[in-house]
Scaffold this motif. Structure first.
Motif, PDB file in Angstrom:
ATOM      1  N   LEU A  74       3.407   5.848  -5.676  1.00 45.78           N
ATOM      2  CA  LEU A  74       3.288   5.845  -7.136  1.00 45.78           C
ATOM      3  C   LEU A  74       2.219   6.825  -7.603  1.00 45.78           C
ATOM      4  N   THR A  75       1.096   6.865  -6.905  1.00 46.15           N
ATOM      5  CA  THR A  75       0.027   7.773  -7.324  1.00 46.15           C
ATOM      6  C   THR A  75       0.382   9.223  -7.040  1.00 46.15           C
ATOM      7  N   VAL A  76       1.233   9.452  -6.034  1.00 50.10           N
ATOM      8  CA  VAL A  76       1.714  10.819  -5.781  1.00 50.10           C
ATOM      9  C   VAL A  76       2.613  11.274  -6.921  1.00 50.10           C
ATOM     10  N   GLY A  77       3.519  10.397  -7.342  1.00 51.02           N
ATOM     11  CA  GLY A  77       4.454  10.768  -8.390  1.00 51.02           C
ATOM     12  C   GLY A  77       3.841  10.874  -9.763  1.00 51.02           C
ATOM     13  N   ALA A  78       2.791  10.087 -10.033  1.00 56.66           N
ATOM     14  CA  ALA A  78       2.138  10.105 -11.353  1.00 56.66           C
ATOM     15  C   ALA A  78       0.629  10.036 -11.139  1.00 56.66           C
ATOM     16  N   PRO A  79       0.005  11.153 -10.772  1.00 56.65           N
ATOM     17  CA  PRO A  79      -1.409  11.127 -10.378  1.00 56.65           C
ATOM     18  C   PRO A  79      -2.380  10.791 -11.507  1.00 56.65           C
ATOM     19  N   LEU A  80      -1.916  10.762 -12.755  1.00 56.34           N
ATOM     20  CA  LEU A  80      -2.806  10.419 -13.870  1.00 56.34           C
ATOM     21  C   LEU A  80      -2.447   9.066 -14.485  1.00 56.34           C
ATOM     22  N   ARG A  81      -1.582   8.310 -13.825  1.00 61.51           N
ATOM     23  CA  ARG A  81      -1.144   7.012 -14.350  1.00 61.51           C
ATOM     24  C   ARG A  81      -2.067   5.926 -13.802  1.00 61.51           C
ATOM     25  N   GLU A  82      -2.847   5.333 -14.678  1.00 57.22           N
ATOM     26  CA  GLU A  82      -3.920   4.441 -14.258  1.00 57.22           C
ATOM     27  C   GLU A  82      -3.403   3.151 -13.631  1.00 57.22           C
ATOM     28  N   VAL A  83      -2.281   2.636 -14.138  1.00 55.16           N
ATOM     29  CA  VAL A  83      -1.741   1.389 -13.596  1.00 55.16           C
ATOM     30  C   VAL A  83      -1.429   1.536 -12.108  1.00 55.16           C
ATOM     31  N   SER A  84      -0.890   2.690 -11.719  1.00 51.99           N
ATOM     32  CA  SER A  84      -0.561   2.908 -10.312  1.00 51.99           C
ATOM     33  C   SER A  84      -1.811   2.893  -9.445  1.00 51.99           C
ATOM     34  N   TRP A  85      -2.877   3.499  -9.924  1.00 45.70           N
ATOM     35  CA  TRP A  85      -4.123   3.515  -9.152  1.00 45.70           C
ATOM     36  C   TRP A  85      -4.729   2.115  -9.060  1.00 45.70           C
ATOM     37  N   SER A  86      -4.619   1.326 -10.127  1.00 54.53           N
ATOM     38  CA  SER A  86      -5.152  -0.038 -10.067  1.00 54.53           C
ATOM     39  C   SER A  86      -4.388  -0.869  -9.036  1.00 54.53           C
ATOM     40  N   LEU A  87      -3.060  -0.671  -8.965  1.00 63.73           N
ATOM     41  CA  LEU A  87      -2.276  -1.379  -7.958  1.00 63.73           C
ATOM     42  C   LEU A  87      -2.668  -0.949  -6.548  1.00 63.73           C
ATOM     43  N   LEU A  88      -2.928   0.348  -6.362  1.00 60.69           N
ATOM     44  CA  LEU A  88      -3.344   0.829  -5.046  1.00 60.69           C
ATOM     45  C   LEU A  88      -4.679   0.210  -4.651  1.00 60.69           C
ATOM     46  N   MET A  89      -5.618   0.139  -5.587  1.00 62.57           N
ATOM     47  CA  MET A  89      -6.917  -0.476  -5.281  1.00 62.57           C
ATOM     48  C   MET A  89      -6.751  -1.942  -4.915  1.00 62.57           C
ATOM     49  N   VAL A 140       0.839  -1.203   0.000  1.00 60.25           N
ATOM     50  CA  VAL A 140       0.000   0.000   0.000  1.00 60.25           C
ATOM     51  C   VAL A 140       0.869   1.247   0.000  1.00 60.25           C
ATOM     52  N   SER A 141       1.933   1.238   0.801  1.00 55.94           N
ATOM     53  CA  SER A 141       2.820   2.404   0.866  1.00 55.94           C
ATOM     54  C   SER A 141       3.452   2.693  -0.493  1.00 55.94           C
ATOM     55  N   VAL A 142       3.965   1.655  -1.174  1.00 61.73           N
ATOM     56  CA  VAL A 142       4.583   1.851  -2.482  1.00 61.73           C
ATOM     57  C   VAL A 142       3.555   2.366  -3.481  1.00 61.73           C
ATOM     58  N   ALA A 143       2.357   1.768  -3.471  1.00 65.30           N
ATOM     59  CA  ALA A 143       1.325   2.197  -4.415  1.00 65.30           C
ATOM     60  C   ALA A 143       0.891   3.640  -4.155  1.00 65.30           C
ATOM     61  N   GLU A 144       0.807   4.039  -2.880  1.00 65.88           N
ATOM     62  CA  GLU A 144       0.470   5.428  -2.563  1.00 65.88           C
ATOM     63  C   GLU A 144       1.507   6.377  -3.148  1.00 65.88           C
ATOM     64  N   HIS A 157       0.826  10.431   2.135  1.00 68.53           N
ATOM     65  CA  HIS A 157       0.957  10.427   0.682  1.00 68.53           C
ATOM     66  C   HIS A 157      -0.410  10.598   0.017  1.00 68.53           C
ATOM     67  N   ALA A 158      -1.439   9.958   0.581  1.00 68.06           N
ATOM     68  CA  ALA A 158      -2.773  10.094   0.001  1.00 68.06           C
ATOM     69  C   ALA A 158      -3.255  11.543   0.068  1.00 68.06           C
ATOM     70  N   ARG A 159      -3.000  12.217   1.191  1.00 64.52           N
ATOM     71  CA  ARG A 159      -3.416  13.619   1.310  1.00 64.52           C
ATOM     72  C   ARG A 159      -2.591  14.511   0.391  1.00 64.52           C
ATOM     73  N   LEU A 160      -1.303  14.220   0.246  1.00 65.74           N
ATOM     74  CA  LEU A 160      -0.469  15.010  -0.664  1.00 65.74           C
ATOM     75  C   LEU A 160      -0.943  14.850  -2.107  1.00 65.74           C
ATOM     76  N   THR A 161      -1.411  13.658  -2.452  1.00 63.46           N
ATOM     77  CA  THR A 161      -1.894  13.418  -3.813  1.00 63.46           C
ATOM     78  C   THR A 161      -3.055  14.331  -4.153  1.00 63.46           C
ATOM     79  N   GLU A 162      -3.849  14.674  -3.155  1.00 61.63           N
ATOM     80  CA  GLU A 162      -5.021  15.517  -3.399  1.00 61.63           C
ATOM     81  C   GLU A 162      -4.655  16.965  -3.702  1.00 61.63           C
ATOM     82  N   LEU A 163      -3.421  17.353  -3.401  1.00 66.74           N
ATOM     83  CA  LEU A 163      -3.008  18.745  -3.593  1.00 66.74           C
ATOM     84  C   LEU A 163      -2.508  18.967  -5.011  1.00 66.74           C
TER      85      LEU A 163
END
Length: 668
Positions: free
Chosen positions: A195-210, A189-193, A520-526
């Motif tokens: 990933l979504t911070v670094g590339a917030p529009l990269r769908e593969v990263s979000w699928s891994l987080l889910m 979960v930490s790695v996937a979070e 990381h999840a909160r930072l992603t929202e910014l």
């Protein structure tokens, strides 16, 4: 054998460009010479003309002696890269008005990285997970920061830098997939979070987080992450998620582990022989709230209807308090039923999307998944619920009221009018009582003499009480430091207490994985510019100097304050009251947020941020010399000159503004 030991000269591009002879890093000279070396490395042995080299280093503003300067740099590089040559260099080769760098591919960290990743993919495909994990860890361990370091934003390096950084993202996604397959779900979960911070529009990263969240037993959070990505994608690009991600969303709703790529059940926790289980943090610091709720139970036993609203920031212990209260109510003979304002999990293989009132009625009916209750939430459900409550003293708990729809609020308002002189306690929990979304419901409850319980941060005495209840001894200084790092948040404190004592505070202190994921999840929202502002604040010690943050980024104070407000709403930034200060206090980063932000910055990136702050301080009036000296030291090779510009010339702030913006653009 380590790749560095296989070749007398080893070239690193996965971070600031370095050349090592054995284990010794070589001095590559000034910036222009390092850029020249990077330009030749990128070409992978292909010759580059003098014209191209001059344009790469100076663009359209080439000095008169540009060619002579190139040749001088080449001569210096030859003496460093090929010190034992007898005649013509076999490393930096001259051609017809051109130069080429003849470096074996095996002597580059990029080649070693790609080989490790390839072996990791092959092992993963064969389900040799320990081998795959070892190979991908070795690959990612080669990285020292953003690819190509200081050259990353140079036009000649953009394509290669983007390629290498994308390869790193691919490798980290493979790491997340391996961790999920191994059942190491907290780091997954930490790695996937991240990933979504670094590339917030990269769908593969979000699928891994889910997938990671679902495998960790957190399907509701997996659904929320899908909603977050869908909203971001629509706002930024006007697009919907791909059919593949929509199918993954449906798989979470259906608990379809095969479609989620989770054929193996999640690993259960095991207590090793002789190792005691982690103690649950005692409920300390909530005695007044507990006593008030107990009073409500007594009043309900006497036949009165009572309502209570429990509020507090995430992690303040709302759910824990309600768990304790529900246990006390059940012991006192109350029927207890609970509902969630968001998605509610049933005991079956689906996610129940019924409203909170229906969930309460289902709970009293006896089986949330089999009860034949209407889904619409009209009078039939309310009438049934009121009839059930009237049969015996009842406690109804509605958690996460923030996530409930306006229709649920309307139902609860109607329920409040129907429950008169009935032995019931209804407790609603939410984060913010000031939210406009719940104002109508709370106004209705206020007329009923509702008990309002706000869970504030724990104090130092509460932290000491928790440690004592756990049988741990800590000095007052250690207790105060634990309180400072946790900000008095019970969830954060509980996660810190799961660490060994030496890793909670002091020089070896760590950020717990669960807390890191939340940050990381909160930072992603910014927005990216706001994250950059927080990074500047992190390298400046954590306190937000509004004037400095505005000047270093060429923003107005109002723009920075809007960013601060956005960050404060997510509890990334807090306000410290100080009666001696002119403004009555100051903003600062929450302690663990500060640590997480610093951890995300490579050494080269920190140099850039410190250098930019140092330039701004030099250009200001009467800079704090101690503070300036600290930033100059931390800027390393990027440190600017301390002396301000002579009168009549552009000051450092004006001269460096464009360069400073370019330097940090990649970090944003």
């Amino acid at each position: 054998m380590n790749a560095i030991d296989d070749h007398p000269m080893w070239y690193g591009m996965l971070g600031p460009v370095v050349v090592r002879h054995g284990r010794t890093s070589l001095d590559l000279g000034p910036r222009q010479r390092r850029l020249l070396l990077t330009r030749l490395l990128i070409e992978d042995g292909r010759p580059v003309s003098l014209t191209e080299l001059c344009h790469s280093l100076w663009g359209d503003e080439q000095p008169t002696a540009a060619v002579s300067s190139i040749r001088a740099h080449i001569s210096r590089l030859r003496s460093v890269l090929d010190p034992d040559r007898k005649s013509r260099s076999s490393v930096l080769v001259s051609g017809a008005a051109s130069y080429a760098l003849a470096v074996p591919r095996e002597a580059r960290d990029t080649t070693t990285f790609e080989a490790h990743v390839l072996r990791a993919r092959e092992a993963y495909s064969r389900e040799q997970l320990p081998l795959a994990r070892a190979e991908i860890d070795a690959a990612l361990g080669l990285w020292r920061g953003p690819a190509l370091g200081e050259a990353a934003e140079e036009p000649f390096a953009l394509r290669e830098g983007a390629r290498l950084n994308a390869a790193r993202q691919d490798a980290r996604e493979l790491l997340a997939a391996i961790l999920i397959a191994q059942g190491d779900l907290v780091p997954a979960v930490s790695v996937a979070e991240q990933l979504t911070v670094g590339a917030p529009l990269r769908e593969v990263s979000w699928s891994l987080l889910m997938r990671a969240l679902y495998a960790a037993g957190r399907p509701v959070e997996a659904l929320r992450q899908y909603d977050r990505f869908r909203t971001t994608l629509a706002r930024e690009l006007g697009l919907d998620p791909s059919p593949g991600l929509r199918d993954l969303h449906m798989a979470v709703l259906r608990h379809d582990t095969a479609a989620l790529g989770l054929p193996r059940p999640a690993r259960t926790s095991t207590t090793l022989s002789g190792v005691p289980p982690v103690a649950r943090t005692p409920l300390v610091g909530r005695s007044q709230e507990t006593a008030r709720l107990q009073t409500l139970l007594g009043e309900a036993t006497a036949g009165q209807s009572r309502w209570a609203v429990v509020s507090g920031e995430p992690g303040s212990g709302k759910t824990r308090l309600l768990d304790e209260f529900a246990a006390q109510a059940a012991k006192a003979g109350f029927a207890v039923t609970r509902a969630s304002g968001g998605h509610a999990l049933s005991r079956g293989k689906t996610v129940t999307l019924r409203c909170a009132v229906t969930q309460l009625a289902d709970g009293l009916h006896g089986s949330g998944e089999d009860a034949d209750m209407p889904d619409g939430g009209g009078e039939d459900v309310l009438t049934t619920l009121v009839r059930q409550i009237a049969q015996r003293p009842t406690l109804c708990v509605v958690d996460d009221l923030d996530w409930a729809s306006s229709g649920v609020h309307d139902q609860l308002r109607l329920l409040a009018r129907l429950l008169r002189d009935v032995p019931v306690v209804v407790v609603c929990a939410l984060r913010d009582t000031q939210s406009p979304a719940v104002s109508g419901l709370l106004a209705e409850l206020a007329r009923l003499g509702t008990a309002w319980l706000r869970l504030d941060a724990l104090g130092s005495d509460d932290v000491a009480g928790i440690l004592a209840a756990r049988g741990e001894r800590a000095s007052p200084a250690e207790t105060e430091e634990l309180h400072r790092r946790s900000e008095g948040n019970p969830f954060v404190l509980g996660e810190l207490l799961k660490l060994p004592p030496a890793q909670r505070t002091g020089p070896c202190a760590l950020v717990p994985d669960a807390v890191r994921s939340l940050v990381h999840a909160r930072l992603t929202e910014l927005p990216a510019p706001t994250r950059t502002t927080l990074m500047y604040a992190a390298v400046d010690g954590g306190r937000l100097d509004i004037a400095l943050l505005a000047g270093v980024q060429r923003l107005t104070h109002e723009q920075v304050l809007r960013q601060v407000d956005d960050s404060a709403a997510r509890r990334l930034v807090v306000w410290d009251t100080d009666s001696a200060a002119a403004a009555g206090g100051h903003y600062r980063l929450a302690c663990l947020v500060h640590d997480v932000l610093l951890d995300t910055l490579a050494t080269s990136s920190r140099h850039l941020f410190h250098a930019a702050i140092a330039r701004e301080l030099i250009g200001g009036r009467d800079p704090d010399q101690v503070r300036l000296a600290a930033h100059l030291r931390a800027a390393g090779p990027m440190a600017p000159a301390r002396a301000p510009a002579p009168t009549g010339r552009a000051g450092p702030h004006q001269r460096s503004a464009a360069r400073r913006t370019d330097d940090v653009r990649a970090i944003r």
